[in-house]
Structures are given as structure tokens and as C-alpha cells.
Enzyme design. Structure first.
Site, PDB file in Angstrom:
ATOM      1  N   ARG A  46       0.850  -1.197   0.000  1.00  0.00           N
ATOM      2  CA  ARG A  46       0.000   0.000   0.000  1.00  0.00           C
ATOM      3  C   ARG A  46       0.884   1.245   0.000  1.00  0.00           C
ATOM      4  NH1 ARG A  46      -1.777   1.375   4.663  1.00  0.00           N
ATOM      5  NH2 ARG A  46      -2.602  -0.648   5.212  1.00  0.00           N
ATOM      6  N   TYR A  98     -16.277  18.862 -13.896  1.00  0.00           N
ATOM      7  CA  TYR A  98     -16.583  17.446 -14.101  1.00  0.00           C
ATOM      8  C   TYR A  98     -17.662  17.023 -13.086  1.00  0.00           C
ATOM      9  CZ  TYR A  98     -15.952  12.393 -13.960  1.00  0.00           C
ATOM     10  OH  TYR A  98     -16.169  11.039 -13.971  1.00  0.00           O
ATOM     11  N   ASP A 170      -7.151  20.455 -12.450  1.00  0.00           N
ATOM     12  CA  ASP A 170      -7.515  19.173 -13.063  1.00  0.00           C
ATOM     13  C   ASP A 170      -7.100  19.278 -14.534  1.00  0.00           C
ATOM     14  OD1 ASP A 170      -8.774  17.084 -14.377  1.00  0.00           O
ATOM     15  OD2 ASP A 170     -10.590  17.173 -13.159  1.00  0.00           O
ATOM     16  N   LYS A 195      -7.997   8.625 -18.637  1.00  0.00           N
ATOM     17  CA  LYS A 195      -8.298   9.237 -19.920  1.00  0.00           C
ATOM     18  C   LYS A 195      -7.067   9.216 -20.840  1.00  0.00           C
ATOM     19  CE  LYS A 195     -12.069   9.762 -17.612  1.00  0.00           C
ATOM     20  NZ  LYS A 195     -12.427  10.963 -16.886  1.00  0.00           N
TER      21      LYS A 195
HETATM   22  C1  LIG Z   1     -12.928  11.306 -15.594  1.00  0.00           C
HETATM   23  C2  LIG Z   1     -12.597  12.578 -14.978  1.00  0.00           C
HETATM   24  C3  LIG Z   1     -12.375  12.680 -13.599  1.00  0.00           C
HETATM   25  C4  LIG Z   1     -12.525  11.492 -12.661  1.00  0.00           C
HETATM   26  O1  LIG Z   1     -11.578  10.495 -12.911  1.00  0.00           O
HETATM   27  P1  LIG Z   1     -11.844   8.932 -12.672  1.00  0.00           P
HETATM   28  O2  LIG Z   1     -10.578   8.301 -13.109  1.00  0.00           O
HETATM   29  O3  LIG Z   1     -13.031   8.548 -13.499  1.00  0.00           O
HETATM   30  O4  LIG Z   1     -12.129   8.756 -11.219  1.00  0.00           O
HETATM   31  C5  LIG Z   1     -12.034  13.925 -13.090  1.00  0.00           C
HETATM   32  N1  LIG Z   1     -11.935  15.013 -13.874  1.00  0.00           N
HETATM   33  C6  LIG Z   1     -12.150  14.943 -15.195  1.00  0.00           C
HETATM   34  C7  LIG Z   1     -12.006  16.191 -16.015  1.00  0.00           C
HETATM   35  C8  LIG Z   1     -12.490  13.746 -15.793  1.00  0.00           C
HETATM   36  O5  LIG Z   1     -12.719  13.699 -17.106  1.00  0.00           O
END
Ligand SMILES: *Cc1c(COP(=O)(O)O)cnc(C)c1O
Length: 381
Positions: A46, A98, A170, A195
Site C-alpha cells: 500500500r 466534471y 484538473d 483518460k
Molecule cells: C474522468 C474525470 C475525472 C474522474 O476520474 P476517474 O478516473 O473517473 O475517477 C475527473 N476530472 C475529469 C475532467 C475527468 O474527465
């Protein structure tokens, strides 16, 4: 090292025992120690795992950061940043966030006494209106999802710094290929690695990148204490995916541009949201802080109703109707009923997210086939 070289080599070394060029998957929960007070930097998985460590170094290098930390999802990474806060602290954040971040902020963290101000940060000076002595964090997302608004990171940072407020960005939509917020003064960069970084729609993962050592230690403490860490298989898949990040991004940008231009000229299409258009309201900032304009875009239909949008989304064949983005395959999404369904309707419409809004994550297929698919679907409405 330049970006493409870093994507392939940064943080990654041949396996010391065999010379294997690919990072081994250290599928282990614990590590055998020589004596109780002596280990090789690994005690329990962990806390640390060699496959994950190489990935963290690699992602940190891509963002020009000193420290990287990976989490079991993007939301896990976001959650770790919010755990730095205390009850009664305040956060200033953007108003077309998001959907999952909005849900985490309002449903989980407001409950424990943290206050969020959802503000149109495309005018950075608006931050000043919401700053109080309790403001600890500015959380921003640019390009925004799904309206592709661009926030001036440097301008937000300079206001936040004046008040000693930390800034987290983000950076999921841009990927480190297009934009590096730490270089613009941000304190934390967050990625949904799921992504573009992963890039192949086969892993859920998140990451945080920082330069400040104390901040890194605080976040690493939270990661180990709360436990939202990714496994070694997933770490391997992402290390592998990142090796082609720069090549994929080039094609995402090329295809994104072609499709944005195509849609703009279609009589049945209403508005096209893509920051590369010179008449996009934030085009100048996009040009300043991004290397190119990416593969994400949204559009509405001129006949702006739900049935029309539904027919279109059911008619496309190459574009898959699915949540998520940033993979090699093209996806189509309906924010109002899918990714942003957790935002109340009045709030959603007020923020410009109409019922017929369609979001595309343009993949790396051949552009002629993608445009052909959109064309046949437009002919059906
Ligand atoms: C998908 C996404 C998230 C969340 O990420 P996960 O890997 O699905 O938990 C946060 N911010 C943006 C802009 C996203 O596209």
C-alpha cells in the site's frame, strides 16, 4: 529531455536483475526484510510498489514536476487533495466542473463543513469576490467539461498567491502534452489517468503531481493512510500507454480540428465548442497556455431538442456511445443524461449545458471514416 523522449524513458530503468527493458509487474503485497529495522525501501505494497514508483516518476516528469503520486481513480486523487482541508475551510472552484467532482464537493465535503463557491473562473478577477480568510484552495479545470471554456491558469495563480491560497488544476482534458500547470505556478496538478494518459480505455487511475516536498509528504501520508492506491497491473498498463502519448495526442489534435471545422459548416449543427476557433471567447488564452487544442469538442443541434440528439447518437456507428474520453477510439456522449446527470437540471441549463448538447472524444482513427460517420448520422435527423 523533450516530451516524447520523456514519455518513453523518464523514471523507467531496465530491471536490475534481468535487464528486462519493460518495467516488471511486481505483483506482491509485501516484501521480505533482512531484519526488523532494515528493508530495501519497500515494506508493504500500500505504501510503495516498484511498478507504481516508476509510473509516478514518469508522470511527474511529463508535468515538469518533482513528485508524482498515483491513486486508484481520478476521484481518489481529487479526494486526497480535499483531505488536506479542515472543517470550515473554503474552496473557490469553477462552475462547469466534471460531474463527479461536483458530486464529491457538494455531497461528501459540504457535509463535513467545507464550503465551495462555484464561480465562472473564465474571468479570473472574480476570485477576489469570494476570497475570505477561510479560503484555502482554488480548484480549476481547463479546458472545462463539456463546454470547453478556457481558464487563464497564470491569472488565477497570481490572484491566489496574493492571498496565500493553493491552486490545484484538473489537467485531464489537456493531458501533460498540451499544458503543464506547474510551469504556470499551480501547486497541484491532478489527472484522471483513466483518460489520455492511459489512453486505451482499459484502466481506472488518478494522479497528483507537485513540486513542494512538504505538500508531497502530506499527500503521500493521505494516500497511505486512506489507501486509494492503484495495483501493479494497472501501473504497467499506464506505463505502456504513456509511451505513445505524444503520438496519440498529435492525432487527437489533428482529428479534433478537422471535425470541429467540419461540424461548424453543417446547416443542421448549432454551436460548436472548440477552443481552436479564433472566435471562441477564450481562444487567446488557449493559444497562450496550450500547445494545441486537443481532441475534445461539443456541439448542439440547430433543432435543439432531446429527440434529435438521441436519434443522432443512436445513428453513429464508429463513435461509441459511452462515458469517458481520451482513448484511441472515438466516443460520443450526452452530458445531460450521462456524465453530468448528477447536476440538477436548473443548475445545468443555467451553466449553458443544454439538452441537445453532444460531446465528442475524438479518437485516433482515420479522419475520413470519422467524418463519414458523422455525415451519415446527420443525414438521419
Ligand atoms: C474522468 C474525470 C475525472 C474522474 O476520474 P476517474 O478516473 O473517473 O475517477 C475527473 N476530472 C475529469 C475532467 C475527468 O474527465
Amino acid at each position: 529531455m523533450k516530451f516524447g523522449t520523456k514519455a518513453i524513458h523518464a523514471g523507467v530503468e531496465p530491471d536490475p536483475t534481468t535487464g528486462a527493458i519493460m518495467t516488471p509487474i511486481y505483483q506482491t503485497s509485501t516484501y521480505v526484510q533482512e531484519s526488523p529495522a532494515k528493508h530495501k525501501g519497500y515494506a508493504y505494497a500500500r505504501g510503495a510498489n516498484p511498478t507504481r514508483n516508476q509510473l509516478q516518476k514518469n508522470i511527474a516528469a511529463l508535468e515538469n514536476g518533482k513528485f508524482g503520486l498515483c491513486f486508484s481513480s481520478g476521484m481518489g486523487a481529487t479526494d486526497a487533495v480535499l483531505r488536506l482541508l479542515n472543517p470550515s475551510d473554503e474552496v473557490i472552484t469553477s462552475n462547469d466542473l466534471y460531474g463527479g467532482s461536483y458530486r464529491l464537493f457538494t455531497k461528501v465535503y459540504e457535509r463535513v463543513g467545507i464550503k465551495f463557491h462555484f464561480v465562472d473562473l473564465t474571468d479570473a478577477t472574480d476570485i477576489e469576490k469570494y476570497v475570505t480568510k477561510k479560503t484555502k484552495l482554488v480548484w480549476l479545470e481547463t479546458p472545462s467539461n463539456p463546454l470547453m471554456r478556457i481558464i487563464d491558469i497564470e491569472a488565477c495563480v497570481s490572484i491566489a498567491k496574493k492571498h496565500k491560497i493553493q491552486v490545484a488544476v484538473d489537467n485531464t482534458f489537456a493531458s501533460p502534452y498540451l499544458q503543464n500547470p506547474l510551469d504556470l505556478g499551480a501547486d497541484v496538478v491532478m489527472h484522471s489517468v483513466t483518460k489520455y494518459l492511459g489512453g486505451h480505455s482499459d484502466v481506472i487511475m488518478g494522479a497528483l503531481i507537485v513540486n513542494d516536498e512538504q505538500l508531497y509528504k502530506d499527500l503521500a501520508f493521505i494516500a497511505n493512510s486512506c489507501g486509494a492506491v492503484p495495483g501493479p497491473q494497472d501501473s504497467f498498463l499506464v506505463l505502456r500507454g504513456i509511451k505513445t502519448l505524444h503520438l496519440r495526442m498529435e492525432r487527437h489534435c489533428f482529428n479534433g480540428r478537422k471535425i470541429a471545422e467540419y461540424l461548424k459548416n453543417q446547416p443542421k449543427v448549432g454551436k460548436v465548442y472548440w477552443p481552436g476557433f479564433t472566435d471562441h471567447p477564450n481562444h487567446a488564452i488557449a493559444k497562450k497556455q496550450m500547445k494545441d487544442f486537443g481532441g475534445m469538442l461539443s456541439f448542439t443541434l440547430k433543432n435543439d431538442n432531446l429527440e434529435n440528439a438521441t436519434t443522432f447518437m443512436e445513428s453513429v456507428e464508429l463513435f461509441s456511445l459511452a462515458e469517458s474520453l481520451g482513448g484511441v477510439e472515438s466516443l460520443i456522449n450526452h452530458p445531460a443524461s450521462m456524465t453530468h446527470a448528477s447536476i440538477p437540471k436548473e443548475e445545468r441549463i443555467k451553466n449553458g449545458l443544454s439538452d441537445s448538447l453532444i460531446r465528442l472524444s475524438v479518437g485516433v482513427e482515420d479522419i475520413e471514416d470519422l467524418i463519414g460517420d458523422l455525415e451519415q448520422a446527420l443525414n438521419k435527423i
